[in-house]
Design a protein around this motif. Structure first.
Motif, PDB file in Angstrom:
ATOM      1  N   ALA A 163       0.856  -1.195   0.000  1.00 52.70           N
ATOM      2  CA  ALA A 163       0.000   0.000   0.000  1.00 52.70           C
ATOM      3  C   ALA A 163       0.890   1.241   0.000  1.00 52.70           C
ATOM      4  CB  ALA A 163      -0.880  -0.003   1.240  1.00 52.70           C
ATOM      5  N   PHE A 164       0.310   2.373  -0.366  1.00 55.00           N
ATOM      6  CA  PHE A 164       1.023   3.647  -0.240  1.00 55.00           C
ATOM      7  C   PHE A 164       0.040   4.682   0.289  1.00 55.00           C
ATOM      8  CE2 PHE A 164      -0.878   5.984  -3.753  1.00 55.00           C
ATOM      9  CZ  PHE A 164      -1.361   4.968  -4.567  1.00 55.00           C
ATOM     10  N   GLN A 165       0.573   5.818   0.695  1.00 59.64           N
ATOM     11  CA  GLN A 165      -0.297   6.855   1.246  1.00 59.64           C
ATOM     12  C   GLN A 165       0.024   8.196   0.599  1.00 59.64           C
ATOM     13  OE1 GLN A 165      -0.646   6.570   5.488  1.00 59.64           O
ATOM     14  NE2 GLN A 165      -1.389   8.649   5.704  1.00 59.64           N
ATOM     15  N   VAL A 166      -1.041   8.978   0.357  1.00 61.18           N
ATOM     16  CA  VAL A 166      -0.872  10.355  -0.121  1.00 61.18           C
ATOM     17  C   VAL A 166      -1.137  11.259   1.068  1.00 61.18           C
ATOM     18  CG1 VAL A 166      -1.734  12.106  -1.718  1.00 61.18           C
ATOM     19  CG2 VAL A 166      -1.710   9.697  -2.408  1.00 61.18           C
ATOM     20  N   MET A 167      -0.283  12.220   1.297  1.00 56.41           N
ATOM     21  CA  MET A 167      -0.468  13.046   2.492  1.00 56.41           C
ATOM     22  C   MET A 167       0.085  14.462   2.300  1.00 56.41           C
ATOM     23  SD  MET A 167       2.528  11.698   4.998  1.00 56.41           S
ATOM     24  CE  MET A 167       1.660  10.263   5.523  1.00 56.41           C
ATOM     25  N   PRO A 168      -0.513  15.410   3.024  1.00 56.66           N
ATOM     26  CA  PRO A 168       0.098  16.738   3.050  1.00 56.66           C
ATOM     27  C   PRO A 168       1.326  16.688   3.961  1.00 56.66           C
ATOM     28  CG  PRO A 168      -1.870  16.711   4.426  1.00 56.66           C
ATOM     29  CD  PRO A 168      -1.734  15.330   3.837  1.00 56.66           C
ATOM     30  N   ALA A 169       2.294  17.560   3.716  1.00 55.07           N
ATOM     31  CA  ALA A 169       3.558  17.508   4.466  1.00 55.07           C
ATOM     32  C   ALA A 169       3.340  17.685   5.968  1.00 55.07           C
ATOM     33  CB  ALA A 169       4.505  18.580   3.932  1.00 55.07           C
ATOM     34  N   ARG A 170       2.288  18.411   6.353  1.00 54.29           N
ATOM     35  CA  ARG A 170       2.091  18.588   7.795  1.00 54.29           C
ATOM     36  C   ARG A 170       1.830  17.248   8.484  1.00 54.29           C
ATOM     37  NH1 ARG A 170      -0.926  22.715   9.229  1.00 54.29           N
ATOM     38  NH2 ARG A 170      -0.700  23.745   7.234  1.00 54.29           N
ATOM     39  N   ARG A 171       1.299  16.258   7.769  1.00 57.65           N
ATOM     40  CA  ARG A 171       1.117  14.917   8.354  1.00 57.65           C
ATOM     41  C   ARG A 171       2.453  14.161   8.396  1.00 57.65           C
ATOM     42  NH1 ARG A 171      -2.126  15.856  10.805  1.00 57.65           N
ATOM     43  NH2 ARG A 171      -4.338  16.011  10.526  1.00 57.65           N
TER      44      ARG A 171
END
Ligand SMILES: C[S@@+](CC[C@H](N)C(=O)[O-])C[C@H]1O[C@@H](n2cnc3c(N)ncnc32)[C@H](O)[C@@H]1O
Length: 256
Positions: A163-171
């Protein structure tokens, strides 16, 4: 009835437009433009260029509005985004109410894909719910900046079967997610990848991907982080704004 089309235009290169998006552009009577900040002129210019290039019949028009800004530096980020979206909704409502006639089609040209870190879908849904007159709307997908980034670096989002995750840098600043080896990071104003220079990870970074100003850097994060940091600073200084994103991937034991 009024119709709204939320059209994903891809993340920079006009060639990213899909056939479906081009067909949608050709149905629009009024394009609502609402950009903000230092990138505003470039992004509005690109949207107008896309319309000139792909629309066969003249006769469409543009309505531009000042985009409200999010209040920065507040502790509650989510609340500041909710407030911003309410402000945006008021602006959108005014435009749809005053600038779009009964039976006409209004178009929102959304950067990349409307489903990814963009508030247009939520705002339009709220406008439609609150409208005393019926409004119908459609969503046309676009090529996201992450797809463009992966294609330019010739990498997959995921490693085999993972799996992979997309995230904003603050996360990401809170730590690399447990149990994952790949994250795709957007909206990074603080060089968050620098937190991982001591780890066995690769980074695939790109700025202004798909545009004439595109810059790509890839390598072991400990070896290229400083080059990315200084390149980002120089590019932001030169253009007055920057849009960049990256894939961070843990090296597997045999690659490390
Ligand atoms: C508000 S989000 C919008 C994302 C957009 N809906 C999409 O599908 O790509 C803006 C972020 O997307 C990323 N981004 C957008 N366009 C980009 C581009 N051409 N090159 C690199 N990153 C980009 C940056 O991380 C930027 O901070």
């Amino acid at each position: 009835m009024k119709t709204l089309l939320i059209i994903g235009i891809g993340a920079g290169d006009p060639d990213f437009l899909t056939v479906q998006a081009i067909k949608a552009l050709n149905r629009v009577d009024v394009f609502f433009l609402m950009d903000k900040g230092a990138s505003k002129d470039s992004l509005i210019h690109l949207r107008k260029h896309i319309c000139e290039r792909f629309i066969e019949q003249p006769g469409y028009r543009f309505v531009e509005a000042e985009c409200p800004e999010r209040v920065r530096g507040v502790a509650d980020y989510r609340a500041s985004v909710v407030d911003l979206n309410q402000d945006k909704q008021r602006v959108f409502e005014q435009m749809v109410h005053h600038e779009l006639a009964e039976g006409e089609v209004g178009g929102f040209l959304v950067w990349g894909d409307p489903a990814l870190y963009d508030s247009t879908l939520r705002i339009v849904e709220d406008i439609v719910q609150a409208s005393p007159e019926p409004i119908t709307y459609e969503v046309i997908p676009g090529i996201t900046s992450l797809q463009a980034l992966a294609a330019r670096h010739k990498v997959c989002f995921n490693s085999i079967g993972q799996a992979f995750q997309v995230m904003p840098a603050r996360r990401l600043a809170e730590g690399f997610p447990e149990g994952l080896d790949s994250v795709l990071v957007m909206l990074d104003a603080r060089d968050t990848y620098c937190l991982f220079v001591d780890q066995e990870m690769d980074i695939y970074w790109g700025a202004y991907v798909g545009t004439a100003d595109e810059v790509l850097i890839a390598g072991k994060v400990g070896e290229v982080a400083e080059e990315i940091r200084s390149t980002r600073a120089e590019l932001r200084e030169r253009h007055g704004w920057i849009m960049d994103s990256y894939l961070l991937r843990r090296r597997s034991a045999d690659e490390a």
